[in-house]
Write a protein that holds these residues in place. Structure first.
Motif, PDB file in Angstrom:
ATOM      1  N   HIS A   3       1.346   8.544  -6.542  1.00  0.00           N
ATOM      2  CA  HIS A   3       0.735   9.863  -6.670  1.00  0.00           C
ATOM      3  C   HIS A   3       1.794  10.941  -6.875  1.00  0.00           C
ATOM      4  O   HIS A   3       1.466  12.079  -7.206  1.00  0.00           O
ATOM      5  CB  HIS A   3      -0.104  10.192  -5.434  1.00  0.00           C
ATOM      6  CG  HIS A   3      -1.386   9.417  -5.353  1.00  0.00           C
ATOM      7  ND1 HIS A   3      -2.390   9.543  -6.294  1.00  0.00           N
ATOM      8  CD2 HIS A   3      -1.812   8.487  -4.464  1.00  0.00           C
ATOM      9  CE1 HIS A   3      -3.395   8.742  -5.981  1.00  0.00           C
ATOM     10  NE2 HIS A   3      -3.069   8.086  -4.878  1.00  0.00           N
ATOM     11  N   ILE A  38       2.291   1.661  -3.519  1.00  0.00           N
ATOM     12  CA  ILE A  38       1.268   2.108  -4.473  1.00  0.00           C
ATOM     13  C   ILE A  38       0.954   3.586  -4.255  1.00  0.00           C
ATOM     14  O   ILE A  38       0.821   4.360  -5.214  1.00  0.00           O
ATOM     15  CB  ILE A  38      -0.012   1.250  -4.335  1.00  0.00           C
ATOM     16  CG1 ILE A  38       0.256  -0.171  -4.834  1.00  0.00           C
ATOM     17  CG2 ILE A  38      -1.170   1.879  -5.121  1.00  0.00           C
ATOM     18  CD1 ILE A  38      -0.840  -1.157  -4.493  1.00  0.00           C
ATOM     19  N   ASN A  39       0.852   3.995  -2.999  1.00  0.00           N
ATOM     20  CA  ASN A  39       0.521   5.377  -2.682  1.00  0.00           C
ATOM     21  C   ASN A  39       1.585   6.349  -3.193  1.00  0.00           C
ATOM     22  O   ASN A  39       1.290   7.496  -3.527  1.00  0.00           O
ATOM     23  CB  ASN A  39       0.342   5.538  -1.172  1.00  0.00           C
ATOM     24  CG  ASN A  39      -0.440   6.778  -0.807  1.00  0.00           C
ATOM     25  OD1 ASN A  39      -1.412   7.134  -1.479  1.00  0.00           O
ATOM     26  ND2 ASN A  39      -0.017   7.462   0.236  1.00  0.00           N
ATOM     27  N   LEU A  76      -5.607   5.543  -0.703  1.00  0.00           N
ATOM     28  CA  LEU A  76      -4.973   5.475  -2.023  1.00  0.00           C
ATOM     29  C   LEU A  76      -5.644   6.390  -3.043  1.00  0.00           C
ATOM     30  O   LEU A  76      -5.047   6.724  -4.062  1.00  0.00           O
ATOM     31  CB  LEU A  76      -5.007   4.039  -2.546  1.00  0.00           C
ATOM     32  CG  LEU A  76      -4.173   3.007  -1.778  1.00  0.00           C
ATOM     33  CD1 LEU A  76      -4.393   1.619  -2.368  1.00  0.00           C
ATOM     34  CD2 LEU A  76      -2.700   3.372  -1.814  1.00  0.00           C
ATOM     35  N   ILE A 108       0.834  -1.203   0.000  1.00  0.00           N
ATOM     36  CA  ILE A 108       0.000   0.000   0.000  1.00  0.00           C
ATOM     37  C   ILE A 108       0.868   1.252   0.000  1.00  0.00           C
ATOM     38  O   ILE A 108       0.595   2.216  -0.745  1.00  0.00           O
ATOM     39  CB  ILE A 108      -0.941  -0.001   1.222  1.00  0.00           C
ATOM     40  CG1 ILE A 108      -1.868  -1.223   1.179  1.00  0.00           C
ATOM     41  CG2 ILE A 108      -1.742   1.297   1.280  1.00  0.00           C
ATOM     42  CD1 ILE A 108      -2.671  -1.374  -0.103  1.00  0.00           C
TER      43      ILE A 108
END
Length: 234
Positions: A18, A14-15, A68, A11
Motif C-alpha cells: 500500500h 503484502i500490506n 489488507l 501478510i
C-alpha cells in the motif's frame, strides 16, 4: 493452511504494498475485487491471490483480509499483481503534466481506453500510477493502456521529432484539433494548468467551448471530452 495472524510475514509484506516505496522496490501492486482481478488475469499479471477459502493462493481470515484492504467496507479477494510493462509509442498520445488527484488519473485512464488512445505519459511529479484510488477508478482499464512516466520536456521533443503535433489545453486557446496524422494532447495540473516550460513546447493551444456560467471543468472530464474529439477527427 489458513493464515489467522496479522503478524504473519507474508501478510506484513503484502500490506507494505500500500506504500509507494515498497511498490517500487518489489515492482508489484495490489488490486481488490472480482472485476479488477479479472482484468489483471486477462493481462497475465497476477502473482498471487488472497481470499477466504482454499481456492486462493493464500487462504486468510476475514480479519486478515480486512487488514489488507484499502476500502472501508473491505473486500472478498485481493491479488498481488506485477507492475505494467512499457511498450513503444504508436498512435495518439495523452500527456499529463503534474496531475495530482488519483480519481482524475483513474478517470483519464478509463477514457483513454474508451477512445482508443495508445499511450498515456505521466510527468515525474504526477500522482503515483499504482495508488489504490487510481487503480479502483480506472475500473481495470489500467491493464489495457501503454502508460509511461517520463521527463516531459524530453519526451515532447522526441515526439515532435517523430512527427507529432503537440496540443495544449488552456483557458484561452483559439482553435480545435486539426487532421494531423499524429497527435499528442497535454493536460495540465488541476489548479495551475500546464507549466510554462511545457506550454512553450506545444504547437497549438485549444479550449473546450462552454457556457460562460461555467468557469472550468474537472481535469478528468476535460481530458475525456478532448480524447473523444481526438478520435472523432480521424
Amino acid at each position: 493452511m489458513k493464515i489467522t495472524s496479522l503478524q504473519n510475514k507474508q501478510i506484513v509484506d503484502i500490506n507494505k504494498l500500500h506504500q509507494k516505496k515498497y511498490r517500487d522496490i518489489e515492482n508489484k501492486f495490489l488490486v481488490e475485487g472480482d472485476h479488477l482481478i479479472k482484468e489483471a488475469t486477462k493481462a497475465n499479471k497476477i502473482i498471487s491471490t488472497i481470499g477466504l477459502d482454499d481456492s486462493y493462493d493464500l487462504e486468510v481470515t476475514k480479519e486478515v483480509l480486512d487488514k489488507l484492504s484499502s476500502q472501508a467496507s473491505g473486500t472478498n479477494e485481493i491479488a498481488v499483481v506485477e507492475k505494467l510493462d512499457e511498450r513503444k509509442i504508436n498512435g495518439n498520445v495523452v500527456i499529463l503534466d503534474n496531475i495530482q488527484d488519483p480519481g482524475n488519473l483513474g478517470t483519464i485512464i478509463r477514457s483513454a481506453v474508451a477512445f482508443n488512445i495508445d499511450t498515456l505519459i505521466l510527468s515525474d511529479n504526477s500522482v503515483d500510477l499504482y495508488n489504490d484510488k487510481v487503480i479502483r477508478s480506472s475500473e481495470g482499464m489500467i491493464f489495457h493502456l501503454n502508460i509511461l512516466r517520463r521527463k516531459l520536456k524530453d519526451v515532447i521533443l522526441d515526439l515532435k521529432e517523430n512527427g507529432y503535433k503537440i496540443y495544449a489545453t488552456t483557458v484561452n486557446g483559439n482553435g480545435d484539433f486539426e487532421n494531423d496524422d499524429k497527435i499528442a494532447l497535454v493536460i495540465g495540473n488541476e489548479g495551475n494548468g500546464i507549466s510554462d516550460e511545457i506550454l512553450k513546447l506545444c504547437d497549438k493551444n485549444i479550449t473546450i467551448k462552454m457556457n460562460n456560467l461555467c468557469e472550468s471543468l474537472n481535469a478528468g472530464v476535460c481530458a475525456s471530452i478532448l480524447m473523444y474529439k481526438m478520435g472523432d477527427i480521424k
